[in-house]
Design a protein around this motif. Sequence first.
Motif, PDB file in Angstrom:
ATOM      1  N   VAL A  97      13.283  39.720 -15.807  1.00 50.91           N
ATOM      2  CA  VAL A  97      14.426  38.995 -16.840  1.00 50.91           C
ATOM      3  C   VAL A  97      13.173  38.043 -17.680  1.00 50.91           C
ATOM      4  O   VAL A  97      13.555  37.015 -17.906  1.00 50.91           O
ATOM      5  N   ASP A  98      11.848  38.333 -17.545  1.00 49.12           N
ATOM      6  CA  ASP A  98      10.546  37.310 -18.097  1.00 49.12           C
ATOM      7  C   ASP A  98      10.291  36.047 -17.294  1.00 49.12           C
ATOM      8  O   ASP A  98      10.657  35.441 -18.640  1.00 49.12           O
ATOM      9  N   ALA A  99      10.824  36.310 -16.520  1.00 47.08           N
ATOM     10  CA  ALA A  99      10.469  34.919 -16.076  1.00 47.08           C
ATOM     11  C   ALA A  99       9.068  34.386 -15.603  1.00 47.08           C
ATOM     12  O   ALA A  99       8.040  35.255 -15.972  1.00 47.08           O
ATOM     13  N   LEU A 100       8.845  33.455 -16.205  1.00 46.82           N
ATOM     14  CA  LEU A 100       7.224  32.790 -16.516  1.00 46.82           C
ATOM     15  C   LEU A 100       6.054  32.531 -15.316  1.00 46.82           C
ATOM     16  O   LEU A 100       5.352  33.450 -15.095  1.00 46.82           O
ATOM     17  N   ASP A 101       7.038  32.724 -14.541  1.00 45.00           N
ATOM     18  CA  ASP A 101       6.879  32.733 -12.506  1.00 45.00           C
ATOM     19  C   ASP A 101       7.853  31.884 -12.188  1.00 45.00           C
ATOM     20  O   ASP A 101       8.700  32.389 -11.957  1.00 45.00           O
ATOM     21  N   TYR A 102       7.401  31.671 -10.240  1.00 46.04           N
ATOM     22  CA  TYR A 102       7.592  31.348  -9.914  1.00 46.04           C
ATOM     23  C   TYR A 102       7.335  30.130  -9.007  1.00 46.04           C
ATOM     24  O   TYR A 102       6.341  30.164  -8.407  1.00 46.04           O
ATOM     25  N   VAL A 103       7.528  29.691  -7.914  1.00 46.07           N
ATOM     26  CA  VAL A 103       7.492  28.302  -6.742  1.00 46.07           C
ATOM     27  C   VAL A 103       7.771  28.594  -6.147  1.00 46.07           C
ATOM     28  O   VAL A 103       9.404  28.575  -5.320  1.00 46.07           O
ATOM     29  N   LEU A 104       7.331  28.563  -4.982  1.00 46.10           N
ATOM     30  CA  LEU A 104       7.646  29.128  -2.995  1.00 46.10           C
ATOM     31  C   LEU A 104       8.325  27.282  -3.054  1.00 46.10           C
ATOM     32  O   LEU A 104       7.762  26.399  -2.945  1.00 46.10           O
ATOM     33  N   LYS A 105       8.650  27.391  -1.708  1.00 47.06           N
ATOM     34  CA  LYS A 105       9.867  26.360  -0.711  1.00 47.06           C
ATOM     35  C   LYS A 105       8.901  26.671  -0.277  1.00 47.06           C
ATOM     36  O   LYS A 105       8.673  27.252   0.530  1.00 47.06           O
ATOM     37  N   PRO A 106       8.709  25.385   0.867  1.00 46.34           N
ATOM     38  CA  PRO A 106       9.016  23.858  -0.275  1.00 46.34           C
ATOM     39  C   PRO A 106       7.821  23.913  -1.024  1.00 46.34           C
ATOM     40  O   PRO A 106       6.330  24.011  -1.390  1.00 46.34           O
ATOM     41  N   VAL A 107       8.482  22.752  -1.733  1.00 44.69           N
ATOM     42  CA  VAL A 107       7.568  23.222  -3.206  1.00 44.69           C
ATOM     43  C   VAL A 107       6.878  21.500  -3.373  1.00 44.69           C
ATOM     44  O   VAL A 107       7.212  20.494  -2.877  1.00 44.69           O
ATOM     45  N   SER A 108       5.792  21.739  -3.987  1.00 43.68           N
ATOM     46  CA  SER A 108       4.917  20.623  -3.774  1.00 43.68           C
ATOM     47  C   SER A 108       4.527  20.152  -4.714  1.00 43.68           C
ATOM     48  O   SER A 108       4.602  21.443  -6.213  1.00 43.68           O
ATOM     49  N   TYR A 109       4.063  18.836  -5.146  1.00 43.68           N
ATOM     50  CA  TYR A 109       4.160  18.229  -6.572  1.00 43.68           C
ATOM     51  C   TYR A 109       3.492  19.247  -7.501  1.00 43.68           C
ATOM     52  O   TYR A 109       3.348  19.518  -8.516  1.00 43.68           O
ATOM     53  N   TYR A 110       2.041  19.417  -6.524  1.00 44.44           N
ATOM     54  CA  TYR A 110       0.890  19.896  -7.589  1.00 44.44           C
ATOM     55  C   TYR A 110       1.609  21.093  -7.712  1.00 44.44           C
ATOM     56  O   TYR A 110       0.782  21.721  -9.357  1.00 44.44           O
ATOM     57  N   ALA A 111       2.151  22.220  -7.451  1.00 46.60           N
ATOM     58  CA  ALA A 111       2.619  23.493  -8.014  1.00 46.60           C
ATOM     59  C   ALA A 111       3.103  23.878  -8.549  1.00 46.60           C
ATOM     60  O   ALA A 111       3.786  24.318  -9.853  1.00 46.60           O
ATOM     61  N   PHE A 112       4.063  22.956  -9.009  1.00 51.06           N
ATOM     62  CA  PHE A 112       5.151  22.179  -9.738  1.00 51.06           C
ATOM     63  C   PHE A 112       4.750  22.810 -10.429  1.00 51.06           C
ATOM     64  O   PHE A 112       5.355  22.733 -12.244  1.00 51.06           O
ATOM     65  N   THR A 113       3.301  21.147 -11.094  1.00 55.34           N
ATOM     66  CA  THR A 113       3.199  20.583 -12.319  1.00 55.34           C
ATOM     67  C   THR A 113       2.290  21.849 -13.116  1.00 55.34           C
ATOM     68  O   THR A 113       2.435  21.699 -13.842  1.00 55.34           O
ATOM     69  N   GLN A 114       1.941  22.565 -12.271  1.00 53.18           N
ATOM     70  CA  GLN A 114       1.371  23.792 -12.391  1.00 53.18           C
ATOM     71  C   GLN A 114       2.479  24.911 -13.519  1.00 53.18           C
ATOM     72  O   GLN A 114       2.072  24.911 -14.805  1.00 53.18           O
ATOM     73  N   ARG A 115       3.217  24.901 -12.997  1.00 50.49           N
ATOM     74  CA  ARG A 115       4.675  26.043 -13.991  1.00 50.49           C
ATOM     75  C   ARG A 115       4.593  25.461 -14.747  1.00 50.49           C
ATOM     76  O   ARG A 115       5.009  25.664 -15.325  1.00 50.49           O
ATOM     77  N   ILE A 116       4.862  23.532 -14.508  1.00 49.57           N
ATOM     78  CA  ILE A 116       5.472  22.942 -15.740  1.00 49.57           C
ATOM     79  C   ILE A 116       4.528  22.850 -17.266  1.00 49.57           C
ATOM     80  O   ILE A 116       5.049  24.116 -17.931  1.00 49.57           O
ATOM     81  N   GLU A 117       3.392  22.796 -16.563  1.00 48.22           N
ATOM     82  CA  GLU A 117       2.115  22.711 -17.582  1.00 48.22           C
ATOM     83  C   GLU A 117       2.523  24.634 -18.358  1.00 48.22           C
ATOM     84  O   GLU A 117       2.462  24.174 -19.091  1.00 48.22           O
TER      85      GLU A 117
END
Length: 236
Positions: A97-117
């Motif tokens: 489905v052309d997903a950009l990426d995924y973030v594993l739970k529990p979600v860290s702020y650093y990993a989350f912002t890396q995906r948003i960037e």
Amino acid sequence: MLRVALVEDDPVYVRQLQDYLDRYGRSIGEKIVVTCFSDGDEIAIGYKAEYDIILMDIEMGFMDGMTAAEEIRKLDTEVVIIFITNMPQYAIRGYAVDALDYVLKPVSYYAFTQRIERALGRMRRRSARYLYVTGKEGTQKLEFSRICFVEVDGRRLIYHTLDGEITAAGTMKEAESSLDSKMFFRCNKGYLVNLEQVDRIREDSAVVGGQEVQISRSKKKAFLDALNNYINEVGK
């Protein structure tokens, strides 16, 4: 402004991710508007292409995130989808489905912002070709190439597109700043023309998307130069 849909059925993660988005928005000086959905069907059924990013949980009660993403992709090929899950084996299927990426739970702020960037990087590459317009029918995403010309009428803008007309509040200055200056040229006080849609030139007008638009005498040479430059650039 960044429009984010958060599709998550766990209220703990909803609060955490809202906090992360608020914190990240403040750090980059960007307003982030978050719309929350508690199940995949809530966003997929009657989906409107008004989001920049969708943060999608995979495991949900009624419609799982992968199914929801498949339905969304039928209507919107550009929105950035990021899966949030504790099951990476399912997230890896996101390429379908052309997903950009995924973030594993529990979600860290650093990993989350890396995906948003990363999402913002993809959006920047695409944003030069799309425009969000809010009219009577809600917010619509217009492809630059399908806009024939923009007409100003007082404090209203009329977008003449290959699919019809869309009227929205705004000024010509705002329209000019939102569209590609190499692709759109203001041929007189009231019209901003898409050079890609120019069919032919007459003595004091241009036929654009089948409609005639007047070119002011003072703008004609600059208009012809801009049209010539655009044609040459596209042909490279």
